[in-house]
Design an enzyme around this catalytic site. Structure first.
Site, PDB file in Angstrom:
ATOM      1  N   ASP A  48       0.843  -1.208   0.000  1.00  0.00           N
ATOM      2  CA  ASP A  48       0.000   0.000   0.000  1.00  0.00           C
ATOM      3  C   ASP A  48       0.873   1.251   0.000  1.00  0.00           C
ATOM      4  O   ASP A  48       0.669   2.199   0.756  1.00  0.00           O
ATOM      5  CB  ASP A  48      -0.928   0.015   1.218  1.00  0.00           C
ATOM      6  CG  ASP A  48      -1.711  -1.269   1.376  1.00  0.00           C
ATOM      7  OD1 ASP A  48      -2.088  -1.851   0.344  1.00  0.00           O
ATOM      8  OD2 ASP A  48      -1.944  -1.689   2.518  1.00  0.00           O
ATOM      9  N   ASN A 187     -17.907  -5.719  -1.176  1.00  0.00           N
ATOM     10  CA  ASN A 187     -17.020  -5.549  -0.028  1.00  0.00           C
ATOM     11  C   ASN A 187     -16.670  -4.093   0.208  1.00  0.00           C
ATOM     12  O   ASN A 187     -16.580  -3.643   1.352  1.00  0.00           O
ATOM     13  CB  ASN A 187     -15.749  -6.372  -0.220  1.00  0.00           C
ATOM     14  CG  ASN A 187     -16.055  -7.857  -0.276  1.00  0.00           C
ATOM     15  OD1 ASN A 187     -16.177  -8.423  -1.368  1.00  0.00           O
ATOM     16  ND2 ASN A 187     -16.193  -8.491   0.878  1.00  0.00           N
ATOM     17  N   GLU A 224     -11.123  -0.194  -4.103  1.00  0.00           N
ATOM     18  CA  GLU A 224     -10.462   0.400  -2.934  1.00  0.00           C
ATOM     19  C   GLU A 224      -9.209   1.134  -3.380  1.00  0.00           C
ATOM     20  O   GLU A 224      -8.884   1.193  -4.567  1.00  0.00           O
ATOM     21  CB  GLU A 224     -10.108  -0.687  -1.912  1.00  0.00           C
ATOM     22  CG  GLU A 224      -9.068  -1.688  -2.392  1.00  0.00           C
ATOM     23  CD  GLU A 224      -8.737  -2.756  -1.357  1.00  0.00           C
ATOM     24  OE1 GLU A 224      -9.490  -2.883  -0.369  1.00  0.00           O
ATOM     25  OE2 GLU A 224      -7.722  -3.465  -1.532  1.00  0.00           O
ATOM     26  N   ARG A 322       4.500  -8.602  -0.129  1.00  0.00           N
ATOM     27  CA  ARG A 322       4.220  -7.506  -1.050  1.00  0.00           C
ATOM     28  C   ARG A 322       5.354  -6.487  -0.918  1.00  0.00           C
ATOM     29  O   ARG A 322       5.817  -6.200   0.180  1.00  0.00           O
ATOM     30  CB  ARG A 322       2.872  -6.871  -0.734  1.00  0.00           C
ATOM     31  CG  ARG A 322       1.694  -7.794  -1.009  1.00  0.00           C
ATOM     32  CD  ARG A 322       0.358  -7.170  -0.672  1.00  0.00           C
ATOM     33  NE  ARG A 322       0.195  -6.956   0.768  1.00  0.00           N
ATOM     34  CZ  ARG A 322      -0.881  -6.394   1.304  1.00  0.00           C
ATOM     35  NH1 ARG A 322      -1.862  -5.968   0.532  1.00  0.00           N
ATOM     36  NH2 ARG A 322      -0.978  -6.244   2.613  1.00  0.00           N
ATOM     37  N   HIS A 364       9.251  -3.606 -31.306  1.00  0.00           N
ATOM     38  CA  HIS A 364       9.253  -4.842 -32.093  1.00  0.00           C
ATOM     39  C   HIS A 364       7.841  -5.084 -32.599  1.00  0.00           C
ATOM     40  O   HIS A 364       6.847  -4.857 -31.905  1.00  0.00           O
ATOM     41  CB  HIS A 364       9.788  -6.028 -31.293  1.00  0.00           C
ATOM     42  CG  HIS A 364       9.031  -6.350 -30.036  1.00  0.00           C
ATOM     43  ND1 HIS A 364       7.919  -7.151 -30.025  1.00  0.00           N
ATOM     44  CD2 HIS A 364       9.247  -5.988 -28.749  1.00  0.00           C
ATOM     45  CE1 HIS A 364       7.487  -7.274 -28.779  1.00  0.00           C
ATOM     46  NE2 HIS A 364       8.262  -6.567 -27.983  1.00  0.00           N
ATOM     47  N   PHE A 367       8.396  -9.266 -33.952  1.00  0.00           N
ATOM     48  CA  PHE A 367       9.794  -9.439 -33.590  1.00  0.00           C
ATOM     49  C   PHE A 367      10.774  -8.761 -34.558  1.00  0.00           C
ATOM     50  O   PHE A 367      11.981  -8.844 -34.360  1.00  0.00           O
ATOM     51  CB  PHE A 367      10.146 -10.913 -33.387  1.00  0.00           C
ATOM     52  CG  PHE A 367       9.359 -11.528 -32.277  1.00  0.00           C
ATOM     53  CD1 PHE A 367       9.650 -11.239 -30.963  1.00  0.00           C
ATOM     54  CD2 PHE A 367       8.284 -12.370 -32.552  1.00  0.00           C
ATOM     55  CE1 PHE A 367       8.904 -11.783 -29.926  1.00  0.00           C
ATOM     56  CE2 PHE A 367       7.533 -12.924 -31.522  1.00  0.00           C
ATOM     57  CZ  PHE A 367       7.843 -12.626 -30.200  1.00  0.00           C
ATOM     58  N   ASP A 380       5.895  -3.021 -26.036  1.00  0.00           N
ATOM     59  CA  ASP A 380       6.609  -3.354 -27.279  1.00  0.00           C
ATOM     60  C   ASP A 380       7.722  -2.349 -27.561  1.00  0.00           C
ATOM     61  O   ASP A 380       8.632  -2.649 -28.339  1.00  0.00           O
ATOM     62  CB  ASP A 380       5.646  -3.375 -28.467  1.00  0.00           C
ATOM     63  CG  ASP A 380       4.812  -4.642 -28.534  1.00  0.00           C
ATOM     64  OD1 ASP A 380       5.009  -5.530 -27.682  1.00  0.00           O
ATOM     65  OD2 ASP A 380       3.956  -4.736 -29.432  1.00  0.00           O
ATOM     66  N   HIS A 457      17.434   3.574 -38.333  1.00  0.00           N
ATOM     67  CA  HIS A 457      16.249   3.267 -39.119  1.00  0.00           C
ATOM     68  C   HIS A 457      16.478   3.732 -40.549  1.00  0.00           C
ATOM     69  O   HIS A 457      17.072   4.782 -40.804  1.00  0.00           O
ATOM     70  CB  HIS A 457      14.984   3.898 -38.514  1.00  0.00           C
ATOM     71  CG  HIS A 457      14.910   5.391 -38.616  1.00  0.00           C
ATOM     72  ND1 HIS A 457      14.344   6.053 -39.683  1.00  0.00           N
ATOM     73  CD2 HIS A 457      15.307   6.354 -37.755  1.00  0.00           C
ATOM     74  CE1 HIS A 457      14.401   7.350 -39.495  1.00  0.00           C
ATOM     75  NE2 HIS A 457      14.981   7.573 -38.334  1.00  0.00           N
ATOM     76  N   ASP A 475      19.447   9.269 -38.516  1.00  0.00           N
ATOM     77  CA  ASP A 475      18.703   7.991 -38.443  1.00  0.00           C
ATOM     78  C   ASP A 475      19.257   7.086 -37.325  1.00  0.00           C
ATOM     79  O   ASP A 475      18.530   6.234 -36.811  1.00  0.00           O
ATOM     80  CB  ASP A 475      18.799   7.235 -39.773  1.00  0.00           C
ATOM     81  CG  ASP A 475      18.037   7.890 -40.898  1.00  0.00           C
ATOM     82  OD1 ASP A 475      17.222   8.786 -40.614  1.00  0.00           O
ATOM     83  OD2 ASP A 475      18.259   7.498 -42.063  1.00  0.00           O
TER      84      ASP A 475
END
Length: 481
Positions: A48, A187, A224, A322, A364, A367, A380, A457, A475
């Site tokens: 929490d 609840n 909650e 936790r 990707h 892939f 991704d 790229h 690039d």
């Protein structure tokens, strides 16, 4: 003639106004911000979790401890520093009566020059008589402040109530919390009310969320842990749903900042959870979050707890493991938050934004590595920069949603593939991190086994190629987000 000219002029003005309105209303790509990196988990056995950044330059951390018997605080000048910061107990449960059991979900807020901690507690004679209480702290440093009990927050019903949080919109302070309402077979639901002071609500509370969807009712019908982040003229209220095991997850309510927040109709619930367990990354039951900001103030940070395993023996509330985690919160082009997935333990990932293709990121797709804008799912386009598989001062880039998969070149094309342990793979997936070829404030990645060739790229797809002119150098340059 004059009448016709006036009509034409009026039409032109109307058309221009409509065009301007369209341009203003149409969101552009989400702005990138400098990368932030942390190592998870941040704090073990703390649930929490809440972290706030104060004006004194410190981050303050509080959370539920597994013994459910005290309220603790830490502070540090960096988020990562909270991992090892000394922990101070500012309050312990009562030996008998109310506030004597189940000390849960503290939150710290600085309001009108004083510190306030909101928390939930049961009683020694009925540990499930959970109600909300407030502490007031006087002093600049809350770890050494003088704390006094302001008592219980009185609501419309004397029922199970917890997870109080507070925020301000338009000069009005609100309290949000979770409570069990008589006559409703859940609840807990989420409520909002105005506050007359930091420990008192005023007016009629309004129920703004009830667990009605399948993912909100797994194990228990729960809404909650409400908490708010404000951006782009909207209020985003994250909340937790379902049982506190691997079913635990985050939902989202959205309202306009100019709306009547005390009207349930102002709040729109997202139909799907926004943050859930992820078996690939080994994270289960992410929830009860808060929000803070990075040290440079340019990135929003998601704070939450989860476990590193799915199966729990016995009651999840008796499982102490936790732990607090942090990761960057991203924003979509439409101005809504993108929580992504709970990232793997260890170093948090980054996105690689193209230097010369605005809003496009390395990702990707089946892939194959390429650049795209508005990548869905977010993971991704997230990669962890880790020690190079082939050593020698190199780095490798590991997929977030496919751990064990790395960017590697094959026939000089860049793919995301599983590390097969071979020498060839390790070499193909190892790069020297260089100052950006087109900008020293950015980065470029030079192939280790083919010196002089860089990840770049060419069109949308990524290759390992030489970068001998201004275009190719741009690039091959990326900014980390």
């Amino acid at each position: 003639m004059r009448r016709r000219l006036l009509a034409v002029l009026a039409a032109l003005i109307a058309t221009s106004a409509a065009l301007v309105a369209t341009l203003v209303a149409t969101p552009g790509p989400a702005a990138a911000s400098p990368a932030v990196q942390f190592t998870n988990p941040l704090v073990n056995q703390r649930a929490d979790s809440q972290i706030v950044k104060h004006t004194d330059g410190y981050y303050y951390f509080t959370a539920t401890v597994p013994e459910y018997d005290r309220i603790v605080l830490r502070r540090a000048t960096t988020l990562q520093g909270l991992s090892t910061a000394a922990e101070t107990v500012i309050w312990r449960k009562h030996a008998s009566g109310v506030m004597g059991a189940h000390i849960w979900a503290p939150e710290i807020h600085f309001i009108d020059g004083k510190w306030y901690v909101y928390f939930a507690a049961g009683a020694t004679d009925n540990v499930w008589a959970i109600r909300m209480y407030v502490l007031e702290g006087t002093g600049a440093n809350p770890l050494t402040a003088t704390w006094t009990e302001k008592g219980r927050i009185t609501t419309a019903w004397d029922t199970f109530a917890l997870d109080a949080s507070t925020f301000v919109v338009g000069g009005v302070r609100y309290l949000i919390w979770a409570q069990s309402e008589p006559g409703i077979a859940t609840n807990s639901n989420v409520y909002i009310a105005r506050m007359s002071n930091p420990w008192t609500i005023t007016g009629t509370p309004v129920r703004i969320a009830t667990p009605t969807l399948d993912w909100e009712k797994r194990g228990y019908a729960v809404n909650e842990g409400p908490t708010v982040i404000q951006r782009n003229g909207r209020i985003f209220l994250a909340y937790s749903a379902s049982a506190t095991d691997a079913n635990y997850c985050l939902g989202l309510l959205t309202a306009s900042a100019s709306a009547n927040l005390l009207s349930a109709a102002s709040w729109v619930k997202s139909p799907q959870p926004v943050f859930t367990s992820n078996a690939s990354t080994g994270q289960y039951g992410p929830g009860h979050n808060s929000f803070t900001t990075s040290e440079d103030g340019q990135s929003d940070i998601l704070v939450y707890h989860d476990r590193s395993y799915r199966d729990i023996t016995g009651d999840p509330l008796n499982d102490p493991n936790r732990r607090t985690r942090v990761q960057k919160l991203y924003w979509n082009a439409d101005g809504t938050p993108n929580f992504g997935i709970p990232v793997p333990d260890g170093a948090t990932p980054v996105r690689l934004q193209s230097y010369n293709s605005a809003g496009a990121f390395v990702r990707h797709y089946n892939f194959r590595a390429r650049i795209d804008a508005d990548v869905t799912p977010l993971a991704d386009a997230q990669f962890r920069i880790v020690t190079g598989l082939n050593g020698g001062g190199t780095v490798s880039l590991e997929s977030t949603n496919f751990p064990g998969y790395f960017l590697r070149h094959r026939n000089f094309e860049v793919w995301v593939e599983r590390n097969d342990g071979s020498a060839t793979f390790k070499a193909d997936a190892s790069f020297f991190r260089r100052a950006g070829l087109a900008s020293g404030t950015a980065v470029s990645f030079e192939s280790q086994n083919f010196p002089g060739r860089y990840v770049r790229h060419n069109g949308a797809e990524l290759f390992v190629q030489t970068a001998t002119d201004a275009t190719s150098r741009a690039d091959a340059t990326f900014t980390l987000d």
